[in-house]
Design a protein around this motif. Structure first.
Motif, PDB file in Angstrom:
ATOM      1  N   UNK A  57       0.834  -1.204   0.000  1.00 28.99           N
ATOM      2  CA  UNK A  57       0.000   0.000   0.000  1.00 28.99           C
ATOM      3  C   UNK A  57       0.869   1.255   0.000  1.00 28.99           C
ATOM      4  N   UNK A  58       0.408   2.242  -0.746  1.00 29.00           N
ATOM      5  CA  UNK A  58       1.008   3.572  -0.746  1.00 29.00           C
ATOM      6  C   UNK A  58      -0.099   4.588  -0.473  1.00 29.00           C
ATOM      7  N   UNK A  59       0.146   5.501   0.444  1.00 26.26           N
ATOM      8  CA  UNK A  59      -0.796   6.581   0.739  1.00 26.26           C
ATOM      9  C   UNK A  59      -0.131   7.924   0.447  1.00 26.26           C
ATOM     10  N   UNK A  60      -0.942   8.877   0.010  1.00 27.78           N
ATOM     11  CA  UNK A  60      -0.477  10.256  -0.029  1.00 27.78           C
ATOM     12  C   UNK A  60      -0.313  10.734   1.410  1.00 27.78           C
ATOM     13  N   UNK A  61       0.660  11.591   1.616  1.00 26.18           N
ATOM     14  CA  UNK A  61       0.904  12.069   2.966  1.00 26.18           C
ATOM     15  C   UNK A  61      -0.283  12.786   3.576  1.00 26.18           C
ATOM     16  N   UNK A  62      -1.067  13.450   2.727  1.00 23.56           N
ATOM     17  CA  UNK A  62      -2.192  14.237   3.218  1.00 23.56           C
ATOM     18  C   UNK A  62      -3.351  13.382   3.741  1.00 23.56           C
ATOM     19  N   UNK A  63      -3.358  12.108   3.409  1.00 23.53           N
ATOM     20  CA  UNK A  63      -4.474  11.251   3.849  1.00 23.53           C
ATOM     21  C   UNK A  63      -4.026  10.154   4.805  1.00 23.53           C
ATOM     22  N   UNK A  64      -2.736  10.007   4.985  1.00 24.67           N
ATOM     23  CA  UNK A  64      -2.223   8.935   5.832  1.00 24.67           C
ATOM     24  C   UNK A  64      -2.762   9.087   7.251  1.00 24.67           C
ATOM     25  N   UNK A  65      -3.268   7.999   7.798  1.00 24.46           N
ATOM     26  CA  UNK A  65      -3.841   8.013   9.132  1.00 24.46           C
ATOM     27  C   UNK A  65      -5.329   8.317   9.163  1.00 24.46           C
ATOM     28  N   UNK A  66      -5.862   8.797   8.033  1.00 21.06           N
ATOM     29  CA  UNK A  66      -7.297   9.110   7.963  1.00 21.06           C
ATOM     30  C   UNK A  66      -8.027   8.188   6.974  1.00 21.06           C
ATOM     31  N   UNK A  67      -7.359   7.824   5.900  1.00 20.12           N
ATOM     32  CA  UNK A  67      -7.950   6.982   4.866  1.00 20.12           C
ATOM     33  C   UNK A  67      -7.353   5.582   4.939  1.00 20.12           C
ATOM     34  N   UNK A  68      -8.171   4.598   4.598  1.00 20.71           N
ATOM     35  CA  UNK A  68      -7.708   3.216   4.551  1.00 20.71           C
ATOM     36  C   UNK A  68      -8.161   2.578   3.251  1.00 20.71           C
ATOM     37  N   UNK A  69      -7.206   2.053   2.498  1.00 20.82           N
ATOM     38  CA  UNK A  69      -7.533   1.362   1.251  1.00 20.82           C
ATOM     39  C   UNK A  69      -7.531  -0.137   1.513  1.00 20.82           C
ATOM     40  N   UNK A  70      -8.456  -0.818   0.857  1.00 15.96           N
ATOM     41  CA  UNK A  70      -8.520  -2.271   0.977  1.00 15.96           C
ATOM     42  C   UNK A  70      -8.929  -2.859  -0.366  1.00 15.96           C
TER      43      UNK A  70
END
Length: 119
Positions: A57-70
């Motif tokens: 998984x890769x997250x944008x820094x602006x959403x890390x900790x708030x969004x979860x991809x599955x």
């Protein structure tokens, strides 16, 4: 060809939550990475989160900790759980999929779903 159909966008107040879903159909054999991008008015499309068929998984820094991809590989779906939404998350969210077949790499996009965060 791969068809991607998104669902789950809408209007939510700041601090609220939404869940986006995307289902892939068509020539799904060879799909590797799936994910989400977004585009706000007047801005370029940007990565939100991606997930490989192996679960990386890769997250944008602006959403890390708030969004979860599955992802559900058996059902060829990818979801994005968005919590603690902020007005700056307002954008059209696009599902994407990358397919590798016969050494050719192709990228596919959904039609987009609007997410509006406003009080």
């Amino acid at each position: 060809q791969v068809q991607l159909v998104e669902s789950g966008g809408g209007l939510v107040e700041p601090g609220g939550s939404l869940r986006l879903s995307c289902a892939a159909s068509g020539s799904i054999f060879g799909i590797t990475t799936m994910g989400w991008y977004r585009q706000a008015p007047g801005k370029q499309r940007e990565l939100v989160a991606t997930i490989t068929n192996g679960g990386s998984i890769v997250y944008a820094g602006s959403v890390k900790g708030r969004f979860t991809i599955s992802r559900d590989n058996a059902k060829n779906t990818v979801s994005l759980q968005m919590n603690s939404l902020k007005p700056e998350d307002t954008a059209v969210y696009y599902c994407c999929a990358q397919r590798i077949f016969s050494s050719a790499k192709s990228n596919y996009w959904g039609q987009g779903t609007q997410v509006t965060v406003s009080s």
